[in-house]
Design an enzyme around this catalytic site. Structure first.
Site, PDB file in Angstrom:
ATOM      1  N   ASP A 161       0.872  -1.173   0.000  1.00  0.00           N
ATOM      2  CA  ASP A 161       0.000   0.000   0.000  1.00  0.00           C
ATOM      3  C   ASP A 161       0.917   1.233   0.000  1.00  0.00           C
ATOM      4  O   ASP A 161       2.143   1.141   0.172  1.00  0.00           O
ATOM      5  CB  ASP A 161      -0.963  -0.001   1.194  1.00  0.00           C
ATOM      6  CG  ASP A 161      -2.181   0.902   0.919  1.00  0.00           C
ATOM      7  OD1 ASP A 161      -2.109   1.778   0.033  1.00  0.00           O
ATOM      8  OD2 ASP A 161      -3.214   0.739   1.599  1.00  0.00           O
TER       9      ASP A 161
HETATM   10  C1  NOJ Z   1      -3.945   4.029   0.012  1.00  0.00           C
HETATM   11  C2  NOJ Z   1      -5.148   3.141   0.092  1.00  0.00           C
HETATM   12  O1  NOJ Z   1      -5.140   2.446   1.324  1.00  0.00           O
HETATM   13  C3  NOJ Z   1      -5.238   2.143  -1.042  1.00  0.00           C
HETATM   14  O2  NOJ Z   1      -6.473   1.505  -0.974  1.00  0.00           O
HETATM   15  C4  NOJ Z   1      -5.047   2.812  -2.364  1.00  0.00           C
HETATM   16  O3  NOJ Z   1      -5.162   1.874  -3.408  1.00  0.00           O
HETATM   17  C5  NOJ Z   1      -3.691   3.488  -2.392  1.00  0.00           C
HETATM   18  N1  NOJ Z   1      -3.636   4.484  -1.327  1.00  0.00           N
HETATM   19  C6  NOJ Z   1      -3.411   4.166  -3.726  1.00  0.00           C
HETATM   20  O4  NOJ Z   1      -4.257   5.220  -3.914  1.00  0.00           O
END
Ligand code: NOJ
Length: 755
Positions: free
Chosen positions: A283
């Site tokens: 993430d």
């Molecule tokens: C953080 C989020 O937790 C995740 O779901 C997302 O895909 C990423 N950022 C990228 O935007």
């Protein structure tokens, strides 16, 4: 014909096939993909390899061509302008030494240009085929601008609705969650990964992100082996089995080890137990954050621990870019380990057809994004996702030929941004149809439709994604005045439709909350409008259950519309006026108050079941049952179940059998019922949940029509992860089985699994 009961949009499928770009051929076979990846790998320098593992955000200015040409970036996220994608891709394909294209990723969660209902809403349709169609459209639109990878589906089970991200998943249940996970993977990726108009899916957030302490986003998760295996991991497993190309590691600690450094999760379970062949991305900044967690000593240690735990690509944080070379040169990370990660990413790029088809046809993109049939799918999806929670005296559907005036009230009734919900980037907001606009579109010209906002709502604490200047909140006097105006409007109208709930920024990432009350003074507004004595319809615009204790006893009609997407207002009007018939069902147990959380239907039995007189509630100040059970939802029609039968009442271990039931539409309208099958294993190596969903089917029935619905129960459905045995087991025990219209279904039989 009623909209909600349209057969899956066959015409759309034809349009989608006909419009597929001609240049993309059939995806190459697995061996060929690996051979091509290896051929590239042998030519790569250490820096070029590390570049493939590096994914960077583009906030504002995209990277210079020279940076792309150096091969130090394998993937970019948040670029969506086709011209920019073409420019960067030219730099990568023509300018870099090995001509490796960039993989462009984006959060395509519930639509790209056409915004569909939020994922929790689509799960409430209990209609995997519709969900697959919606994500097929989303993929097609995103593909048209050059995106090849979506960070979806989110399959995190959520049993705590205080957690803001419950809106992004499929709710509390592993069986429903698995069906939605598979449907979305199929929709995004198509039948063959790499086919035209499709994306790579990314299953997230691995794993158990939804179980954070107190429902607080990013907080630690402590889960038993039993819950982890039988509940939380199941939808990821389903997505992997459906062929998901990638997985995103989660942010939080799982049982003390951050998910992004968790070798048990990624190595033992994902690759070991499930045989996952795709790649894992962290993430955002989650590799770097291993140090913030107090897990790794520094950034180099973070890179080491994430890579060796199984994270192939580093999203955003540059830890791999800056630290891996020294770790490999110093011998701490073997080159073979690095190569495995690089190979997986190259394989994904080959599989998605990037080497043959890297560029965007900018003219075609415009055409695809404008497709009217996509909006039609969104309207259909929103109508099928809505859940009718209450309809006293059959107030709904409203007869628009008999009404002369409608009061539309509430801070969410005419807000475009809140109609679409979070994770929207490429939609044209002016195309969004609010509830007010949908009602205006839906009534004959003589009907007076007037609007009163009834006060504003806002987050008490501003969120990290809230942009723009903060305006001064309305004063109590202004709110009083707005409520007064709304009440006056209701008084001079035949019916009041109140659209209440939560703003889009009250639900989603970093949007957890401590209570489930209707924010602001909406409860007061609702009670004041109901006190006028006019018929009131409450339309909920939200992504989590809210405290409806008062409303559930006083407001005659309650329709859960969720954040219904860009066509939401039209779909709500279709439902209110009976052009569509609600058939959605709750994907979670709706609590009476936040004090009941966590609450889920598949809890274990206890020494004193709640059916025993005197023990019906576990609380002395409130019932411990939910306000509305999992699987609940009404229709404008009525359905009756009969003839529950099993193909055999005794089934040997490992074999399958069939359960069937007749369902009949006993009402006077065409409508859908979701037939649900639950089982309970009466004894075993562990105590088993009181009920578990093991089958469902949404069926459309004309008045008086009866259908037989059949479910197969096989070894997999009758097995569970036994903590004492440390493995999946099927046990020769007695089982209960129920079929009905929600998780309290009464029609019962039993069967025995024999040795
Ligand atoms: C953080 C989020 O937790 C995740 O779901 C997302 O895909 C990423 N950022 C990228 O935007």
């Amino acid at each position: 014909m009623q909209l909600s009961n349209l057969k899956p949009l066959g015409a759309l499928a034809l349009v989608l096939l006909a419009a597929a770009p001609l240049c993309a051929g059939a995806p190459p076979a697995a061996d060929e993909v690996t051979r091509r990846a290896n051929a590239l790998l042998t030519q790569m320098t250490l820096d070029e390899k590390i570049g493939q593992l590096n994914q960077l955000f583009v906030f504002g200015t995209p990277p210079q061509d020279a940076v792309i040409r150096s091969g130090s970036i394998g993937s970019l996220l948040f670029v969506s302008d086709p011209a920019v994608i073409n420019r960067l891709q030219h730099a990568a394909v023509e300018g870099s030494r090995l001509h490796i294209p960039i993989l462009f990723g984006f959060d395509v969660i519930h639509g790209w240009r056409t915004i569909f209902p939020v994922p929790i809403a689509m799960a409430a349709s209990w209609d995997p085929l519709m969900v697959e169609q919606a994500q097929t459209v989303a993929a097609r639109e995103a593909y048209s601008v050059g995106i090849r990878w979506t960070f979806a589906p989110m399959v995190d089970i959520a049993r705590d609705p205080r957690w803001g991200r419950i809106v992004e998943g499929a709710g509390e249940d592993p069986f429903l969650g698995s069906a939605m996970a598979r449907a979305q993977v199929r929709g995004f990726q198509g039948p063959l990964t790499g086919g035209p108009d499709h994306l790579l899916a990314c299953v997230k957030h691995f794993a158990a992100y939804g179980a954070g302490d107190g429902g607080r986003d990013y907080d630690s998760v402590f889960l038993s082996d039993d819950s982890l295996r039988n509940v939380y991991l199941e939808p990821y497993r389903a997505a992997v089995e459906a062929g998901a190309a990638s997985v995103m590691s989660a942010y939080m600690d799982l049982n003390g080890v951050p998910a992004t450094g968790n070798r048990f999760l990624m190595h033992d379970v994902l690759r070991g137990d499930w045989g996952f062949q795709g790649f894992v991305v962290s993430d955002a900044f989650a590799v770097k954050s291993l140090t913030t967690h107090g897990f790794s000593r520094d950034d180099a240690d973070a890179a080491f621990r994430a890579l060796t735990a199984g994270v192939d690509m580093d999203m955003g944080g540059r830890s791999y870019l800056n630290k891996l070379a020294a770790l490999v040169q110093g011998g701490r990370i073997p080159m073979a380990t690095l190569d495995d990660s690089v190979r997986r990413i190259l394989e994904a790029k080959i599989r998605v057809g990037l080497f043959e088809n890297a560029y965007v046809d900018e003219a075609r993109a415009k055409q695809v994004l404008a497709a009217p049939e996509h909006r039609q799918v969104a309207r259909h999806a929103a109508a099928r996702s809505a859940v009718l929670l209450r309809n006293e005296g059959s107030l709904l559907p409203l007869d628009k030929t008999k009404l002369s005036s409608i009061a539309v009230i509430g801070p969410l009734a005419d807000s475009r941004i809140d109609t679409t919900g979070s994770w929207t980037f490429a939609n044209n907001a002016s195309e969004t149809v609010t509830v007010l606009e949908g009602i205006r579109n839906g009534v004959p010209s003589g009907v007076r439709v007037e609007y009163a906002r009834g006060g504003e709502i806002r987050r008490t604490i501003r969120g990290p994604f809230d942009r723009g200047p903060q305006t001064a909140p309305a004063t109590p006097a202004q709110l009083d005045e707005e409520i007064k105006q709304a009440v006056e409007l209701a008084r001079r109208s035949d019916v009041a439709v109140l659209a209440l709930g939560e703003l889009q920024n009250m639900s989603g990432e970093a949007a957890s909350r401590a209570t489930l009350d209707l924010p602001g003074r909406q409860e007061q507004l609702l009670e004041a409008v109901v006190a006028t004595g006019k018929p009131v319809v409450l339309v909920l615009i939200n992504g989590r259950p809210l405290d409806l204790t008062w409303a559930s006893g006083h407001v005659p009609a309650i329709l859960e519309a969720w954040y219904p997407g860009a066509q939401g207002g039209n779909a709500v009007a279709d439902l209110l006026f009976g052009d569509a018939n609600p058939g959605g069902k709750l994907p979670f147990s709706w609590p009476r108050s936040s004090g009941q959380i966590p609450i889920y239907y598949a809890h274990n039995l206890t020494q004193d079941p709640e059916t025993r007189p005197g023990f019906t509630s576990r609380y002395w100040d409130q019932l411990s049952s939910p306000l509305y059970p999992f699987g609940f939802g009404l229709s404008y029609s009525k359905f009756a179940f009969s003839n529950l039968s099993l193909s055999r009442p005794q089934v040997p271990l490992g074999q399958e059998f069939e359960a069937s039931v007749d369902v009949e539409n006993t009402g006077s309208r065409v409508g859908d019922e979701v037939v649900q099958l639950y089982i309970h294993q009466r004894a075993g190596s562990t105590s088993r949940p009181v009920r578990e969903l093991k089958g469902f089917e949404r069926v459309a029935l004309a008045p008086g029509e009866k259908k037989t619905v059949r479910f197969t129960l096989d070894k997999r459905k009758l097995s569970f992860w036994s903590t004492p045995e440390k493995k999946w087991v099927q046990e020769p025990e007695a089982f209960d089985l129920w079929i009905g219209d929600d998780s309290t279904a009464a029609l019962h039989t039993s069967f025995q699994v024999t040795e």
